[in-house]
Design a protein around this motif. Structure first.
Motif, mmCIF file in Angstrom:
data_model
loop_
_atom_site.group_PDB
_atom_site.id
_atom_site.type_symbol
_atom_site.label_atom_id
_atom_site.label_comp_id
_atom_site.label_asym_id
_atom_site.label_seq_id
_atom_site.Cartn_x
_atom_site.Cartn_y
_atom_site.Cartn_z
ATOM 1 N N ARG A 1 7.443 -28.220 0.720
ATOM 2 C CA ARG A 1 6.436 -27.334 1.293
ATOM 3 C C ARG A 1 5.092 -28.069 1.196
ATOM 4 N N HIS A 2 4.127 -27.628 1.998
ATOM 5 C CA HIS A 2 2.839 -28.332 2.043
ATOM 6 C C HIS A 2 2.237 -28.519 0.638
ATOM 7 N N GLY A 3 2.237 -27.451 -0.149
ATOM 8 C CA GLY A 3 1.639 -27.521 -1.494
ATOM 9 C C GLY A 3 2.409 -28.445 -2.425
ATOM 10 N N GLY B 1 0.161 -13.784 9.506
ATOM 11 C CA GLY B 1 1.202 -14.728 9.076
ATOM 12 C C GLY B 1 0.637 -15.814 8.187
ATOM 13 N N GLY B 2 1.449 -16.827 7.962
ATOM 14 C CA GLY B 2 1.020 -17.954 7.139
ATOM 15 C C GLY B 2 0.197 -18.942 7.961
ATOM 16 N N GLY B 3 0.105 -20.170 7.460
ATOM 17 C CA GLY B 3 -0.738 -21.178 8.091
ATOM 18 C C GLY B 3 -0.313 -21.529 9.502
ATOM 19 N N VAL B 4 0.968 -21.470 9.780
ATOM 20 C CA VAL B 4 1.437 -21.826 11.120
ATOM 21 C C VAL B 4 0.901 -20.836 12.148
ATOM 22 N N ILE B 5 1.055 -19.550 11.838
ATOM 23 C CA ILE B 5 0.603 -18.524 12.791
ATOM 24 C C ILE B 5 -0.934 -18.525 12.867
ATOM 25 N N GLY C 1 -12.196 -22.729 9.201
ATOM 26 C CA GLY C 1 -12.302 -22.814 10.656
ATOM 27 C C GLY C 1 -11.427 -23.813 11.381
ATOM 28 N N LYS C 2 -10.604 -24.582 10.661
ATOM 29 C CA LYS C 2 -9.757 -25.539 11.388
ATOM 30 C C LYS C 2 -8.589 -24.795 12.018
ATOM 31 N N VAL C 3 -8.458 -24.932 13.331
ATOM 32 C CA VAL C 3 -7.318 -24.328 14.034
ATOM 33 C C VAL C 3 -6.673 -25.427 14.869
ATOM 34 N N LEU D 1 5.869 -12.326 -1.928
ATOM 35 C CA LEU D 1 5.992 -13.723 -1.479
ATOM 36 C C LEU D 1 7.025 -14.460 -2.342
ATOM 37 N N PRO D 2 7.976 -15.182 -1.712
ATOM 38 C CA PRO D 2 8.951 -15.931 -2.521
ATOM 39 C C PRO D 2 8.235 -16.894 -3.472
ATOM 40 N N ASN D 3 8.820 -17.086 -4.669
ATOM 41 C CA ASN D 3 8.153 -17.907 -5.685
ATOM 42 C C ASN D 3 7.796 -19.304 -5.190
ATOM 43 N N ILE E 1 -14.951 -22.230 -3.607
ATOM 44 C CA ILE E 1 -15.041 -23.696 -3.698
ATOM 45 C C ILE E 1 -14.843 -24.303 -2.311
ATOM 46 N N LYS E 2 -13.873 -23.765 -1.568
ATOM 47 C CA LYS E 2 -13.646 -24.319 -0.222
ATOM 48 C C LYS E 2 -14.890 -24.115 0.644
ATOM 49 N N ILE E 3 -15.447 -22.908 0.609
ATOM 50 C CA ILE E 3 -16.629 -22.620 1.434
ATOM 51 C C ILE E 3 -17.778 -23.572 1.081
ATOM 52 N N MET F 1 -0.953 -19.931 0.497
ATOM 53 C CA MET F 1 -1.511 -21.132 1.137
ATOM 54 C C MET F 1 -2.528 -20.745 2.216
ATOM 55 N N ALA F 2 -2.149 -19.762 3.030
ATOM 56 C CA ALA F 2 -3.040 -19.343 4.113
ATOM 57 C C ALA F 2 -4.282 -18.646 3.551
ATOM 58 N N MET F 3 -4.114 -17.905 2.443
ATOM 59 C CA MET F 3 -5.264 -17.191 1.874
ATOM 60 C C MET F 3 -6.286 -18.161 1.282
ATOM 61 N N GLY G 1 7.139 -21.696 10.635
ATOM 62 C CA GLY G 1 7.726 -23.044 10.568
ATOM 63 C C GLY G 1 6.926 -23.992 11.456
ATOM 64 N N LYS G 2 6.686 -25.204 10.914
ATOM 65 C CA LYS G 2 5.784 -26.138 11.596
ATOM 66 C C LYS G 2 6.258 -26.518 12.997
ATOM 67 N N ALA G 3 7.582 -26.472 13.244
ATOM 68 C CA ALA G 3 8.114 -26.872 14.555
ATOM 69 C C ALA G 3 7.643 -25.930 15.659
ATOM 70 N N ASP H 1 -0.996 -7.001 -1.762
ATOM 71 C CA ASP H 1 0.392 -6.504 -1.763
ATOM 72 C C ASP H 1 1.334 -7.587 -1.231
ATOM 73 N N LEU H 2 0.817 -8.419 -0.328
ATOM 74 C CA LEU H 2 1.664 -9.461 0.283
ATOM 75 C C LEU H 2 2.097 -10.511 -0.734
ATOM 76 N N ILE H 3 1.227 -10.749 -1.697
ATOM 77 C CA ILE H 3 1.523 -11.766 -2.720
ATOM 78 C C ILE H 3 2.715 -11.334 -3.574
HETATM 79 N N1 LIG Z 1 -6.197 -24.918 9.035
HETATM 80 C C1 LIG Z 1 -6.180 -25.469 7.840
HETATM 81 O O1 LIG Z 1 -7.223 -25.767 7.255
HETATM 82 C C2 LIG Z 1 -4.870 -25.687 7.158
HETATM 83 C C3 LIG Z 1 -4.835 -25.968 5.780
HETATM 84 C C4 LIG Z 1 -3.588 -26.095 5.143
HETATM 85 C C5 LIG Z 1 -2.416 -25.938 5.889
HETATM 86 N N2 LIG Z 1 -2.496 -25.680 7.238
HETATM 87 C C6 LIG Z 1 -1.280 -25.493 8.047
HETATM 88 O O2 LIG Z 1 -0.550 -24.393 7.506
HETATM 89 C C7 LIG Z 1 0.821 -24.536 7.849
HETATM 90 C C8 LIG Z 1 1.659 -24.158 6.648
HETATM 91 O O3 LIG Z 1 1.347 -22.841 6.305
HETATM 92 P P1 LIG Z 1 2.323 -21.932 5.448
HETATM 93 O O4 LIG Z 1 2.768 -22.705 4.265
HETATM 94 O O5 LIG Z 1 1.646 -20.638 5.215
HETATM 95 O O6 LIG Z 1 3.607 -21.827 6.406
HETATM 96 P P2 LIG Z 1 4.277 -20.734 7.347
HETATM 97 O O7 LIG Z 1 3.293 -20.003 8.170
HETATM 98 O O8 LIG Z 1 5.367 -21.447 8.092
HETATM 99 O O9 LIG Z 1 4.932 -19.716 6.294
HETATM 100 C C9 LIG Z 1 5.882 -20.179 5.363
HETATM 101 C C10 LIG Z 1 7.094 -19.228 5.244
HETATM 102 O O10 LIG Z 1 6.712 -18.049 4.535
HETATM 103 C C11 LIG Z 1 7.145 -16.884 5.250
HETATM 104 N N3 LIG Z 1 6.187 -15.840 4.890
HETATM 105 C C12 LIG Z 1 4.908 -15.725 5.285
HETATM 106 N N4 LIG Z 1 4.303 -14.720 4.636
HETATM 107 C C13 LIG Z 1 5.243 -14.145 3.841
HETATM 108 C C14 LIG Z 1 5.231 -13.063 2.923
HETATM 109 N N5 LIG Z 1 4.112 -12.361 2.651
HETATM 110 N N6 LIG Z 1 6.374 -12.736 2.282
HETATM 111 C C15 LIG Z 1 7.504 -13.453 2.490
HETATM 112 N N7 LIG Z 1 7.570 -14.519 3.326
HETATM 113 C C16 LIG Z 1 6.446 -14.862 3.998
HETATM 114 C C17 LIG Z 1 7.145 -17.316 6.685
HETATM 115 O O11 LIG Z 1 7.993 -16.510 7.481
HETATM 116 C C18 LIG Z 1 7.669 -18.748 6.560
HETATM 117 O O12 LIG Z 1 9.080 -18.763 6.464
HETATM 118 C C19 LIG Z 1 1.000 -25.971 8.338
HETATM 119 O O13 LIG Z 1 1.186 -25.974 9.734
HETATM 120 C C20 LIG Z 1 -0.313 -26.662 7.976
HETATM 121 O O14 LIG Z 1 -0.673 -27.666 8.892
HETATM 122 C C21 LIG Z 1 -3.684 -25.551 7.865
#
Ligand SMILES: NC(=O)c1ccc[n+]([C@@H]2O[C@H](COP(=O)([O-])OP(=O)(O)OC[C@H]3O[C@@H](n4cnc5c(N)ncnc54)[C@H](O)[C@@H]3O)[C@@H](O)[C@H]2O)c1
Length: 371
Positions: free
Chosen positions: A265-267, A102-106, A140-142, A172-174, A224-226, A131-133, A71-73, A167-169
């Motif tokens: 959500r971000h997307g 974890g996802g993008g937050v972690i 490299g943005k952190v 992942l919730p829809n 494409i991102k690279i 999103m994180a993948m 979570g972003k907070a 396997d994580l995908i």
């Molecule tokens: N660095 C960059 O270039 C870049 C690009 C895009 C977004 N971001 C950042 O990414 C963040 C958003 O990332 P996010 O959408 O991944 O959010 P997040 O990390 O908060 O994850 C979203 C939710 O999914 C849950 N989750 C994670 N993996 C799971 C899985 N495999 N199965 C079930 N639940 C799972 C988490 O517990 C959370 O509730 C924002 O802070 C944004 O600024 C950064």
């Protein structure tokens, strides 16, 4: 297994994509690092699954664990300080490794810690959301947020390797999965018309998370991102194209937050932002309406929003349009008082425009935000 080599000149590393790929972590760490000390920074959601699995795999390492809520907070300095404390108390030096799970937050927060601890310790990404993948773990943005400012304190920092476990995908919730698809569609629109057509053709296979298709579109989006980041880490021009749909989408995302709760959500914000800039492009570049329609149809097919319904979110439409405009002007991608807007002049090709009148940006918000 799909292996993508990322070559950012001084940073050269591999991304490994496959089902069960996490099981390779010991072998890879032994190959890439000398120190046997690691810290796992993970979404507490994975406490009894991946964190346990990785800790057990790394039997011959000294393993420390820091769990945090997603979570972003929570992308804040307090969390960073807690991790620094563990690193200091246990003498983890720069040759030790931080594994972000974890996802993008972690990934953003843990990557920021790794980039600053002794001016940079080893970092391994294990992104768990789509999103994180396809996006946040690559390039490299952190960063962490500061007070109200998103990603205010940050850095550019790359991992020594990344493990994307398919396997994580599956679990992942829809809504999270579809949110990640928005970034995939963005990659297609700015760079590759055939990829766009593929995403049109394979909607059901992709919604069904067919392994072959998932692996293919993840790898394609990453490449494409690279290509856009290489040679332009600090966002001169080429990298800016990756922000397609983000400036306006981000404004919608933050303007619709209620009682600290995000509505999109971000997307989902990216999907709305792309529809807004597609509207601008149609007017500003005299594009055929069929392009706008094709985007709308594709986002809808992946269950992504293409309009904001203000009253459903308990907003007054006019007030929300004004709020989005105010927030778009705060965006850090502006130069002086010109907003740089990325527009696609055809499917598969985008450029940066500095001559879009503010009145057209307002019109785009008015178009996207319905009563
Ligand atoms: N660095 C960059 O270039 C870049 C690009 C895009 C977004 N971001 C950042 O990414 C963040 C958003 O990332 P996010 O959408 O991944 O959010 P997040 O990390 O908060 O994850 C979203 C939710 O999914 C849950 N989750 C994670 N993996 C799971 C899985 N495999 N199965 C079930 N639940 C799972 C988490 O517990 C959370 O509730 C924002 O802070 C944004 O600024 C950064």
């Amino acid at each position: 297994m799909e292996i993508i080599n990322v070559d950012f000149d001084e940073n050269n590393y591999n991304i490994y994509i496959d089902k069960g790929v996490i099981s390779n972590i010991t072998e890879l760490l032994l190959k890439e690092t000398k120190s046997k000390k690691v810290i796992i920074v993970a979404d507490s959601f994975f406490k009894d699954s991946i964190v346990k699995q990785v800790s057990e795999l790394l039997k011959e390492f000294e393993v420390h664990v820091h769990l945090m809520e997603a979570g972003k907070a929570n992308k804040n300095m307090n969390e960073v300080l807690k991790i620094y404390a563990i690193l200091e108390e246990n003498d983890l030096a720069r040759d030790s490794t931080l594994i972000a799970i974890g996802g993008g937050v972690i990934g953003d927060l843990a990557g920021f810690v790794a980039s600053t601890w002794y001016r940079g310790m080893n970092l391994v990404h294990i992104p768990t959301t789509l999103m994180a993948m396809v996006d946040s773990s690559v390039g490299g943005k952190v960063a962490i947020n500061f007070r109200q400012t998103i990603n205010a304190i940050g850095n550019y920092y790359h991992p020594i390797f990344t493990l994307m476990d398919l396997d994580l995908i599956t679990d992942l919730p829809n809504r999270e999965y579809n949110s990640g698809i928005a970034e995939v569609i963005k990659c297609a629109i700015i760079n590759d018309e055939d990829f766009f057509k593929d995403l049109q053709k394979k909607v059901q296979n992709i919604l069904d998370k067919e392994e072959h298709e998932v692996k293919r579109f993840i790898a394609k989006s990453i490449k494409i991102k690279i290509a856009h980041v290489k040679g332009d880490i600090r966002e001169g021009n080429k990298r800016l194209l990756l922000n397609y749909g983000h400036t306006l989408g981000h404004a919608i995302e933050i303007s619709t937050v209620k009682n600290n709760q995000e509505q999109y959500r971000h997307g989902e914000g990216v999907s709305l932002g792309i529809m807004a800039v597609a509207y601008i492009a149609q007017k500003h570049l005299n594009l055929d309406a069929s392009i706008y329609d094709a985007y709308q149809k594709l986002f809808k097919a992946y269950h992504l929003p293409t309009f904001v319904y203000a009253s459903k979110l308990s907003f007054k439409r006019e007030a929300l349009v004004k709020k989005c405009l105010r927030n778009v002007l705060k965006d850090k991608k502006r130069i002086d008082n010109h907003l740089r807007v990325v527009l696609a002049n055809q499917i598969g090709k985008a450029s940066v425009y500095s001559d879009v009148p503010f009145s057209l940006i307002e019109e785009a918000f008015e178009h996207i935000i319905k009563e």
